[in-house]
Scaffold this active site. Structure first.
Site, PDB file in Angstrom:
ATOM      1  N   GLY A 184       0.781  -1.121  -0.121  1.00  0.00           N
ATOM      2  CA  GLY A 184       0.045   0.043  -0.024  1.00  0.00           C
ATOM      3  C   GLY A 184       0.852   0.964   0.198  1.00  0.00           C
ATOM      4  N   GLY A 222       2.090  -2.601   5.615  1.00  0.00           N
ATOM      5  CA  GLY A 222       1.177  -2.798   4.389  1.00  0.00           C
ATOM      6  C   GLY A 222       0.154  -3.669   4.424  1.00  0.00           C
ATOM      7  N   SER A 223      -0.824  -4.346   3.754  1.00  0.00           N
ATOM      8  CA  SER A 223      -2.025  -3.574   3.146  1.00  0.00           C
ATOM      9  C   SER A 223      -2.941  -4.386   2.845  1.00  0.00           C
ATOM     10  CB  SER A 223      -1.310  -2.566   2.055  1.00  0.00           C
ATOM     11  OG  SER A 223      -0.117  -1.684   2.426  1.00  0.00           O
ATOM     12  N   ARG A 224      -2.866  -5.281   1.819  1.00  0.00           N
ATOM     13  CA  ARG A 224      -4.141  -5.880   1.669  1.00  0.00           C
ATOM     14  C   ARG A 224      -3.755  -7.137   0.804  1.00  0.00           C
ATOM     15  NH1 ARG A 224      -7.524  -3.221  -3.182  1.00  0.00           N
ATOM     16  NH2 ARG A 224      -7.522  -5.081  -4.639  1.00  0.00           N
TER      17      ARG A 224
END
Length: 224
Positions: free
Chosen positions: A157, A185-187
């Protein structure tokens, strides 16, 4: 327990905090300023420890279930065209990790690694629609006994600057074991077969290696 990718950072931070506290005590004569510097140093240490923690998880392993690969919140459940590997329609389930979540990636299912690839890229915010295709990311495909090929994608991210991926083509992996790490991060996106029975909802909080994301059990019950 802490993630091995962060152990060196934790040790370095601990030493820097210890030196900062000692120097503040030695050279800063204004009491409130001395206390402020020492508290700030300790807060930084606590945040680093929080980020790199790796709690032990012992999942109830099952070929019939896909477990959450990370801790976080479900932000996408939709049918999409997956263009990198499958080149057909899949159900995408995306989990967003905030800075306070555990950032260890775990294998969502047991099976054999068929594909593992790193992609350099941008650092768009994780919820950006194009983050899955344009951000720094890794794509991994696991061949599983019940779901066939399952793809997951680690996505960096806006703050993330390094993705760690342990998956190597040809190796057998176990559900719930560490698969990697996304620093700051993030996803993570999961791409599942269209007939997978999704068991989570949008905005639901999930726990890596514990929360069931999809199952074949509902399909079995409907066939009986």
């Amino acid at each position: 327990m802490f993630h091995k990718e962060g152990q060196r950072i934790i040790i370095t931070t601990f030493l820097l905090v210890a030196v900062t506290v000692l120097l503040a005590n030695q050279f800063i004569t204004i009491p409130w300023l001395q206390m402020s510097v020492q508290i700030l140093a300790l807060v930084i240490l606590i945040l680093i420890l929080q980020f790199f923690r790796n709690p032990t998880r012992k999942p109830a392993k099952s070929f019939d279930d896909i477990l959450a690969p990370v801790d976080g919140k479900v932000v996408v459940i939709e049918e999409v065209e997956e263009n990198e590997y499958f080149k057909d329609k899949r159900i995408q389930v995306s989990i967003f990790m905030s800075p306070v979540n555990v950032h260890v990636t775990r294998y969502a299912a047991s099976g054999q690694i068929k594909f593992s690839k790193y992609h350099p890229g941008k650092y768009l915010v994780a919820w950006h629609p194009k983050a899955s295709e344009e951000n720094e990311r890794t794509t991994v495909v696991i061949n599983t006994p019940k779901f066939g090929d399952v793809l997951y994608r680690q996505i960096a991210g806006a703050l993330a600057r390094r993705i760690v991926n342990y998956a190597e083509v040809g190796e057998s992996v176990q559900q719930g074991d560490d698969a990697g790490f996304i620093k700051f991060g993030s996803r993570v996106d999961l791409f599942l077969p269209l007939d997978a029975a999704i068991t989570v909802k949008l905005n639901q909080k999930v726990i890596g290696a514990k929360t069931c994301i999809a199952t074949t059990r509902i399909k079995k019950e409907n066939e009986d």
